[in-house]
Design an enzyme around this catalytic site. Structure first.
Site, PDB file in Angstrom:
ATOM      1  N   SER A   1       0.817  -1.222   0.000  1.00 58.55           N
ATOM      2  CA  SER A   1       0.000   0.000   0.000  1.00 58.55           C
ATOM      3  C   SER A   1       0.846   1.264   0.000  1.00 58.55           C
ATOM      4  O   SER A   1       1.685   1.456   0.887  1.00 58.55           O
ATOM      5  CB  SER A   1      -0.869   0.063   1.265  1.00 58.55           C
ATOM      6  OG  SER A   1      -1.781  -0.973   1.270  1.00 58.55           O
TER       7      SER A   1
ATOM      8  N   HIS B   1      -3.229   0.683  -5.024  1.00 60.34           N
ATOM      9  CA  HIS B   1      -2.553  -0.464  -5.660  1.00 60.34           C
ATOM     10  C   HIS B   1      -2.802  -0.406  -7.173  1.00 60.34           C
ATOM     11  O   HIS B   1      -3.933  -0.269  -7.602  1.00 60.34           O
ATOM     12  CB  HIS B   1      -3.116  -1.790  -5.141  1.00 60.34           C
ATOM     13  CG  HIS B   1      -2.716  -2.091  -3.735  1.00 60.34           C
ATOM     14  ND1 HIS B   1      -1.709  -2.966  -3.427  1.00 60.34           N
ATOM     15  CD2 HIS B   1      -3.189  -1.630  -2.568  1.00 60.34           C
ATOM     16  CE1 HIS B   1      -1.575  -3.035  -2.111  1.00 60.34           C
ATOM     17  NE2 HIS B   1      -2.465  -2.229  -1.571  1.00 60.34           N
TER      18      HIS B   1
ATOM     19  N   HIS C   1      -5.251  -9.349  -2.052  1.00 55.84           N
ATOM     20  CA  HIS C   1      -5.486  -9.577  -0.621  1.00 55.84           C
ATOM     21  C   HIS C   1      -6.604 -10.602  -0.455  1.00 55.84           C
ATOM     22  O   HIS C   1      -7.561 -10.617  -1.232  1.00 55.84           O
ATOM     23  CB  HIS C   1      -5.908  -8.282   0.075  1.00 55.84           C
ATOM     24  CG  HIS C   1      -4.871  -7.211   0.013  1.00 55.84           C
ATOM     25  ND1 HIS C   1      -4.778  -6.340  -1.044  1.00 55.84           N
ATOM     26  CD2 HIS C   1      -3.881  -6.869   0.869  1.00 55.84           C
ATOM     27  CE1 HIS C   1      -3.766  -5.507  -0.840  1.00 55.84           C
ATOM     28  NE2 HIS C   1      -3.207  -5.808   0.316  1.00 55.84           N
TER      29      HIS C   1
ATOM     30  N   TYR D   1      -8.865 -10.525   1.737  1.00 54.85           N
ATOM     31  CA  TYR D   1     -10.146  -9.855   2.047  1.00 54.85           C
ATOM     32  C   TYR D   1     -10.888  -9.366   0.803  1.00 54.85           C
ATOM     33  O   TYR D   1     -12.048  -8.981   0.880  1.00 54.85           O
ATOM     34  CB  TYR D   1      -9.943  -8.686   3.034  1.00 54.85           C
ATOM     35  CG  TYR D   1      -9.034  -7.579   2.553  1.00 54.85           C
ATOM     36  CD1 TYR D   1      -9.428  -6.696   1.548  1.00 54.85           C
ATOM     37  CD2 TYR D   1      -7.772  -7.419   3.107  1.00 54.85           C
ATOM     38  CE1 TYR D   1      -8.596  -5.694   1.100  1.00 54.85           C
ATOM     39  CE2 TYR D   1      -6.926  -6.414   2.667  1.00 54.85           C
ATOM     40  CZ  TYR D   1      -7.346  -5.554   1.665  1.00 54.85           C
ATOM     41  OH  TYR D   1      -6.514  -4.571   1.227  1.00 54.85           O
ATOM     42  N   GLU D   2     -10.193  -9.366  -0.352  1.00 56.61           N
ATOM     43  CA  GLU D   2     -10.885  -8.963  -1.583  1.00 56.61           C
ATOM     44  C   GLU D   2     -11.865 -10.047  -2.031  1.00 56.61           C
ATOM     45  O   GLU D   2     -12.688  -9.805  -2.908  1.00 56.61           O
ATOM     46  CB  GLU D   2      -9.868  -8.676  -2.689  1.00 56.61           C
ATOM     47  CG  GLU D   2      -9.067  -7.411  -2.433  1.00 56.61           C
ATOM     48  CD  GLU D   2      -7.926  -7.229  -3.433  1.00 56.61           C
ATOM     49  OE1 GLU D   2      -8.184  -6.722  -4.525  1.00 56.61           O
ATOM     50  OE2 GLU D   2      -6.789  -7.601  -3.102  1.00 56.61           O
TER      51      GLU D   2
ATOM     52  N   ALA E   1       2.342  -2.387   4.373  1.00 58.02           N
ATOM     53  CA  ALA E   1       2.034  -1.367   5.374  1.00 58.02           C
ATOM     54  C   ALA E   1       1.476  -2.131   6.569  1.00 58.02           C
ATOM     55  O   ALA E   1       0.730  -3.095   6.401  1.00 58.02           O
ATOM     56  CB  ALA E   1       0.992  -0.411   4.823  1.00 58.02           C
TER      57      ALA E   1
ATOM     58  N   MET F   1      -2.532  -7.239   6.823  1.00 57.36           N
ATOM     59  CA  MET F   1      -3.508  -8.122   6.156  1.00 57.36           C
ATOM     60  C   MET F   1      -2.917  -8.771   4.904  1.00 57.36           C
ATOM     61  O   MET F   1      -3.653  -9.122   3.990  1.00 57.36           O
ATOM     62  CB  MET F   1      -4.748  -7.304   5.765  1.00 57.36           C
ATOM     63  CG  MET F   1      -5.379  -6.550   6.914  1.00 57.36           C
ATOM     64  SD  MET F   1      -6.677  -5.456   6.311  1.00 57.36           S
ATOM     65  CE  MET F   1      -7.010  -4.476   7.785  1.00 57.36           C
ATOM     66  N   SER F   2      -1.593  -8.912   4.876  1.00 56.00           N
ATOM     67  CA  SER F   2      -0.986  -9.468   3.651  1.00 56.00           C
ATOM     68  C   SER F   2       0.273 -10.258   4.001  1.00 56.00           C
ATOM     69  O   SER F   2       0.434 -10.715   5.129  1.00 56.00           O
ATOM     70  CB  SER F   2      -0.630  -8.323   2.707  1.00 56.00           C
ATOM     71  OG  SER F   2       0.408  -7.536   3.243  1.00 56.00           O
TER      72      SER F   2
ATOM     73  N   ASN G   1       0.845   3.227  11.151  1.00 57.93           N
ATOM     74  CA  ASN G   1      -0.067   3.713  12.201  1.00 57.93           C
ATOM     75  C   ASN G   1       0.118   2.875  13.454  1.00 57.93           C
ATOM     76  O   ASN G   1       0.620   1.754  13.381  1.00 57.93           O
ATOM     77  CB  ASN G   1      -1.533   3.574  11.715  1.00 57.93           C
ATOM     78  CG  ASN G   1      -1.867   2.134  11.362  1.00 57.93           C
ATOM     79  OD1 ASN G   1      -1.475   1.633  10.304  1.00 57.93           O
ATOM     80  ND2 ASN G   1      -2.563   1.457  12.258  1.00 57.93           N
TER      81      ASN G   1
ATOM     82  N   HIS H   1      -7.799   4.027   6.347  1.00 59.28           N
ATOM     83  CA  HIS H   1      -6.928   3.622   5.233  1.00 59.28           C
ATOM     84  C   HIS H   1      -6.166   4.831   4.687  1.00 59.28           C
ATOM     85  O   HIS H   1      -5.018   4.710   4.270  1.00 59.28           O
ATOM     86  CB  HIS H   1      -7.762   2.961   4.129  1.00 59.28           C
ATOM     87  CG  HIS H   1      -6.949   2.468   2.966  1.00 59.28           C
ATOM     88  ND1 HIS H   1      -5.969   1.500   3.099  1.00 59.28           N
ATOM     89  CD2 HIS H   1      -6.939   2.819   1.654  1.00 59.28           C
ATOM     90  CE1 HIS H   1      -5.410   1.269   1.917  1.00 59.28           C
ATOM     91  NE2 HIS H   1      -5.975   2.066   1.026  1.00 59.28           N
TER      92      HIS H   1
HETATM   93  N1  HPA Z   1      -4.018  -3.352  11.075  1.00 60.42           N
HETATM   94  C1  HPA Z   1      -4.054  -4.205  10.031  1.00 60.42           C
HETATM   95  N2  HPA Z   1      -3.532  -3.939   8.855  1.00 60.42           N
HETATM   96  C2  HPA Z   1      -2.909  -2.764   8.702  1.00 60.42           C
HETATM   97  C3  HPA Z   1      -2.821  -1.816   9.731  1.00 60.42           C
HETATM   98  C4  HPA Z   1      -3.404  -2.133  10.987  1.00 60.42           C
HETATM   99  O1  HPA Z   1      -3.370  -1.359  11.956  1.00 60.42           O
HETATM  100  N3  HPA Z   1      -2.137  -0.752   9.251  1.00 60.42           N
HETATM  101  C5  HPA Z   1      -1.807  -1.047   7.963  1.00 60.42           C
HETATM  102  N4  HPA Z   1      -2.268  -2.262   7.628  1.00 60.42           N
END
Ligand code: HPA
Length: 266
Positions: free
Chosen positions: A25, A55, A77, A79-80, A107, A205-206, A229, A241
């Site tokens: 990301s 992306h 991903h 989740y897609e 990320a 998530m990847s 974050n 996001h």
């Molecule tokens: N959680 C899950 N996936 C993420 C996060 C998060 O805080 N930040 C970037 N991808």
């Protein structure tokens, strides 16, 4: 697979990629200025179309620091909604094309309270909490074993090389454990607490599906997280996001320098 490989080889001719790179990301720009051959996922037989904002969805075949590389500008991903086998298909394709080293970027949120947004984390190991394993199903013994060892998914010498490079570049870098959740919702504060107790330093998530399959195929893996974050509950603020993409954009110049520094050494 035969159709995929033939399609790609027709375009790249005798170019044999040795290094694979997955850009996460907000980090996709790395490939923008490279002189190379670009193939959109949507044009490749067997590939899905990537959908997430930030992306791009293409393979870039180019020389990076004199080395032949294939870069995934955007990834799939879980989740897609794709079947997990579709997420890791490009890794199997990379293996068939000649890739022996894979650099995976992502990320991630910080679970470790000592980490700050904008830091980098070299992945030393992972915890798979996605609820699925990409190796489930019939085994292709031309790629790897039925019960592959996962003692060193993230190659120790590549990790050390990346850590040294990051320090040379005076980047704020850590080495830590990445926990993978399916998403797409961010975690709850209780889940982040659980991850911390389990020994995770960052969450995302990847990466884990791709790293598992690369290791299974005998590809050496380097994983680098951009901490975008603080994970849920670490600070009172909510997660978004756009914050993830914004921080990744701020860090991307140092991230690119690190990638180049590492590729020079491989
Ligand atoms: N959680 C899950 N996936 C993420 C996060 C998060 O805080 N930040 C970037 N991808």
């Amino acid at each position: 697979m035969k159709e995929t490989i033939e399609f790609i080889q027709k375009q790249i001719k005798d170019f044999v990629p040795e290094i694979g790179i997955i850009l996460g990301s907000g980090l996709g720009d790395f490939a923008d200025n490279l002189d190379g051959i670009r193939i959109r996922y949507s044009d490749i037989p067997g590939f899905e179309t990537s959908t997430v904002a930030g992306h791009k969805g293409q393979l870039v075949f180019a020389k990076v620091c004199g080395k032949n590389a294939v870069i995934m500008q955007g990834r799939y991903h879980y989740y897609e909604g794709y079947h997990i086998s579709r997420i890791v298909y490009p890794i199997k394709v990379m293996k068939k094309l000649g890739v022996n080293t894979l650099i995976i970027t992502n990320a991630a949120g910080s679970v470790n309270k000592k980490y700050n947004a904008g830091d980098l984390m070299i992945i030393k190991d992972h915890i798979n909490l996605m609820g699925v394993n990409p190796l489930i199903g019939e085994n292709d013994s031309t790629l790897g074993d039925r019960f592959p060892d996962m003692t060193e998914v993230y190659n120790h010498s590549l990790a050390e090389c990346a850590e040294n490079k990051a320090r040379e570049l005076k980047l704020s870098v850590h080495k830590g454990v990445y926990a993978a959740m399916s998403g797409p919702s961010y975690e709850t504060p209780a889940e982040i607490n659980m991850l911390r107790i389990m020994g995770a330093d960052a969450v995302g998530m990847s990466t884990v599906p791709e790293a598992l399959v690369a290791n299974y195929c005998g590809i050496k893996v380097l994983g680098i997280s951009c901490i975008t974050n603080s994970a849920a509950g670490v600070h009172p603020s909510r997660l978004s996001h756009s914050e993830v993409v914004e921080t990744a954009a701020k860090v991307k110049d140092s991230f690119m320098k690190l990638l180049i520094g590492v590729i020079e050494e491989i």
